[in-house]
Design an enzyme around this catalytic site. Structure first.
Site, PDB file in Angstrom:
ATOM      1  N   SER A   1       8.547 -14.734  -1.141  1.00 26.44           N
ATOM      2  CA  SER A   1       8.697 -15.048   0.285  1.00 26.44           C
ATOM      3  C   SER A   1       9.699 -16.181   0.430  1.00 26.44           C
ATOM      4  O   SER A   1       9.792 -17.066  -0.432  1.00 26.44           O
ATOM      5  CB  SER A   1       7.351 -15.490   0.868  1.00 26.44           C
ATOM      6  OG  SER A   1       7.551 -16.071   2.147  1.00 26.44           O
TER       7      SER A   1
ATOM      8  N   TYR B   1      -0.075 -21.515   0.738  1.00 25.73           N
ATOM      9  CA  TYR B   1       0.547 -20.208   0.447  1.00 25.73           C
ATOM     10  C   TYR B   1       2.006 -20.408   0.039  1.00 25.73           C
ATOM     11  O   TYR B   1       2.481 -19.810  -0.929  1.00 25.73           O
ATOM     12  CB  TYR B   1       0.417 -19.331   1.690  1.00 25.73           C
ATOM     13  CG  TYR B   1       1.287 -18.100   1.718  1.00 25.73           C
ATOM     14  CD1 TYR B   1       1.086 -17.044   0.840  1.00 25.73           C
ATOM     15  CD2 TYR B   1       2.320 -17.981   2.662  1.00 25.73           C
ATOM     16  CE1 TYR B   1       1.890 -15.906   0.888  1.00 25.73           C
ATOM     17  CE2 TYR B   1       3.114 -16.854   2.722  1.00 25.73           C
ATOM     18  CZ  TYR B   1       2.901 -15.812   1.824  1.00 25.73           C
ATOM     19  OH  TYR B   1       3.698 -14.697   1.879  1.00 25.73           O
TER      20      TYR B   1
HETATM   21  N1  LIG Z   1       4.269 -10.117   6.122  1.00 29.58           N
HETATM   22  C1  LIG Z   1       5.181 -11.058   5.909  1.00 29.58           C
HETATM   23  O1  LIG Z   1       5.755 -11.643   6.860  1.00 29.58           O
HETATM   24  C2  LIG Z   1       5.573 -11.422   4.501  1.00 29.58           C
HETATM   25  C3  LIG Z   1       6.715 -12.225   4.347  1.00 29.58           C
HETATM   26  C4  LIG Z   1       7.108 -12.584   3.058  1.00 29.58           C
HETATM   27  C5  LIG Z   1       6.369 -12.147   1.977  1.00 29.58           C
HETATM   28  N2  LIG Z   1       5.266 -11.369   2.153  1.00 29.58           N
HETATM   29  C6  LIG Z   1       4.531 -10.951   0.946  1.00 29.58           C
HETATM   30  O2  LIG Z   1       4.412  -9.550   0.954  1.00 29.58           O
HETATM   31  C7  LIG Z   1       3.222  -9.154   0.269  1.00 29.58           C
HETATM   32  C8  LIG Z   1       2.398  -8.262   1.175  1.00 29.58           C
HETATM   33  O3  LIG Z   1       2.257  -8.903   2.430  1.00 29.58           O
HETATM   34  P1  LIG Z   1       1.623  -8.133   3.674  1.00 29.58           P
HETATM   35  O4  LIG Z   1       2.097  -8.793   4.899  1.00 29.58           O
HETATM   36  O5  LIG Z   1       1.765  -6.672   3.498  1.00 29.58           O
HETATM   37  O6  LIG Z   1       0.092  -8.537   3.443  1.00 29.58           O
HETATM   38  P2  LIG Z   1      -1.297  -7.806   3.837  1.00 29.58           P
HETATM   39  O7  LIG Z   1      -1.058  -6.754   4.853  1.00 29.58           O
HETATM   40  O8  LIG Z   1      -2.226  -8.938   4.113  1.00 29.58           O
HETATM   41  O9  LIG Z   1      -1.702  -7.090   2.482  1.00 29.58           O
HETATM   42  C9  LIG Z   1      -2.071  -7.816   1.361  1.00 29.58           C
HETATM   43  C10 LIG Z   1      -2.465  -6.808   0.327  1.00 29.58           C
HETATM   44  O10 LIG Z   1      -2.778  -7.502  -0.889  1.00 29.58           O
HETATM   45  C11 LIG Z   1      -4.051  -7.047  -1.309  1.00 29.58           C
HETATM   46  N3  LIG Z   1      -4.711  -8.018  -2.180  1.00 29.58           N
HETATM   47  C12 LIG Z   1      -4.970  -9.320  -1.940  1.00 29.58           C
HETATM   48  N4  LIG Z   1      -5.593  -9.862  -3.009  1.00 29.58           N
HETATM   49  C13 LIG Z   1      -5.697  -8.878  -3.931  1.00 29.58           C
HETATM   50  C14 LIG Z   1      -6.224  -8.803  -5.235  1.00 29.58           C
HETATM   51  N5  LIG Z   1      -6.824  -9.871  -5.823  1.00 29.58           N
HETATM   52  N6  LIG Z   1      -6.144  -7.631  -5.917  1.00 29.58           N
HETATM   53  C15 LIG Z   1      -5.569  -6.548  -5.337  1.00 29.58           C
HETATM   54  N7  LIG Z   1      -5.080  -6.541  -4.097  1.00 29.58           N
HETATM   55  C16 LIG Z   1      -5.148  -7.706  -3.396  1.00 29.58           C
HETATM   56  C17 LIG Z   1      -4.808  -6.780  -0.033  1.00 29.58           C
HETATM   57  O11 LIG Z   1      -5.948  -6.000  -0.301  1.00 29.58           O
HETATM   58  P3  LIG Z   1      -7.253  -5.989   0.676  1.00 29.58           P
HETATM   59  O12 LIG Z   1      -6.929  -5.030   1.786  1.00 29.58           O
HETATM   60  O13 LIG Z   1      -8.341  -5.546  -0.226  1.00 29.58           O
HETATM   61  O14 LIG Z   1      -7.435  -7.404   1.170  1.00 29.58           O
HETATM   62  C18 LIG Z   1      -3.722  -6.034   0.733  1.00 29.58           C
HETATM   63  O15 LIG Z   1      -3.609  -4.709   0.288  1.00 29.58           O
HETATM   64  C19 LIG Z   1       2.515 -10.445  -0.127  1.00 29.58           C
HETATM   65  O16 LIG Z   1       2.866 -10.769  -1.450  1.00 29.58           O
HETATM   66  C20 LIG Z   1       3.114 -11.465   0.845  1.00 29.58           C
HETATM   67  O17 LIG Z   1       3.064 -12.767   0.308  1.00 29.58           O
HETATM   68  C21 LIG Z   1       4.855 -11.002   3.393  1.00 29.58           C
END
Ligand SMILES: NC(=O)c1ccc[n+]([C@@H]2O[C@H](COP(=O)([O-])OP(=O)(O)OC[C@H]3O[C@@H](n4cnc5c(N)ncnc54)[C@H](OP(=O)(O)O)[C@@H]3O)[C@@H](O)[C@H]2O)c1
Length: 237
Positions: free
Chosen positions: A128, A141
């Site tokens: 990120s 985070y």
């Molecule tokens: N959205 C943004 O603006 C953004 C920006 C920059 C980077 N990112 C990065 O992109 C990635 C995904 O983000 P997102 O927005 O799609 O997040 P999200 O919708 O909150 O999804 C997070 C995912 O990670 C899973 N997870 C969390 N802990 C886990 C574990 N211990 N083992 C297996 N799965 C686990 C969650 O599973 P559950 O459903 O079981 O909780 C969910 O499937 C992350 O690495 C985040 O830091 C996001």
């Protein structure tokens, strides 16, 4: 590496960016292990679902044994709710470090021999732009993402000898439910035209892997990286 014909494993494929990765990988002709803590929530046709908690060593080892044909590992899963570093809950701070840093590392350690046996392949870590600054309200985070960036650079060097490409995907703001919930809870109006669609992001990422790039940045991330040459500042939301 060639994505068509690859065998990919995606962590956290039940929602958000991970879901978009699994769908796009299928569309590009990859075989896909779509993994999640609750695989019953995965609704993507044509993928192989697998239960995987990246914080659980036995779950990670089982996945590496089961998915022994993987040559593209997408480390997407993470706990993004660390909260503030000083006044926040220490368990939440540890949890975000545990998944972003140690969980990603556990996956790489378990799958490095798999990738080596399958010709080298590639690892893509979802980082990120907050790794390069911080974000008010979620500083824990941001710090965990900084650690994950350092990890990514380290394993890239260590795995170069076995021919594994290690790519950092660095997004700014991605339009998932998690981002919109965060913005709503903190009374933030997300800037117009600055939120990347998850589908566009994963296309950019997979194009980068196909081109052998070590870092893939969206426009906000490119700005955050350029700002590193100046004084530290928070990621503007
Ligand atoms: N959205 C943004 O603006 C953004 C920006 C920059 C980077 N990112 C990065 O992109 C990635 C995904 O983000 P997102 O927005 O799609 O997040 P999200 O919708 O909150 O999804 C997070 C995912 O990670 C899973 N997870 C969390 N802990 C886990 C574990 N211990 N083992 C297996 N799965 C686990 C969650 O599973 P559950 O459903 O079981 O909780 C969910 O499937 C992350 O690495 C985040 O830091 C996001």
């Amino acid at each position: 590496m060639e994505v068509h014909g690859a065998t990919a494993l995606v962590t956290g494929a039940n929602r958000g960016i991970g879901h978009a990765f699994a769908v796009e990988l299928r569309a590009r002709g990859a075989t896909v292990y779509a993994t999640a803590r609750r695989p019953e929530l995965i609704d993507i046709p044509g993928v192989q679902t697998l239960r995987l908690d990246i914080n659980d060593p036995s779950s990670v080892e089982a996945a590496a044994r089961r998915a022994s044909d993987v040559d593209l590992l997408i480390n997407n899963a993470a706990d993004t709710a660390g909260g503030p570093l000083v006044g926040g809950d220490l368990a939440a701070i540890r949890s975000t470090m545990e998944s972003n840093y140690f969980g990603t590392l556990a996956m790489i350690r378990a799958f490095a021999p798999v990738l080596a046996r399958n010709g080298g392949g590639a690892i893509l870590n979802v980082l990120s732009a907050v790794a390069w600054s911080t974000v008010v309200g979620n500083t824990a985070y941001a710090a965990a993402k900084s650690a994950q960036w350092g990890l990514t650079n380290g394993v890239r060097e260590e795995l170069a000898g076995q021919g594994t490409l290690v790519t950092a995907l660095v997004p700014g703001l991605v339009g998932t439910a998690t981002l919109y919930d965060f913005a709503r809870r903190h009374g933030i109006d997300l800037p117009d035209g600055r939120v990347t669609d998850p589908v566009d992001l994963v296309r950019l990422a997979l194009d980068g892997v196909a081109a052998g790039e070590v870092e893939v940045l969206d426009p906000l991330a490119a700005e955050a990286k350029a700002a590193l040459s100046g004084p530290p500042r928070a990621f503007a939301l």
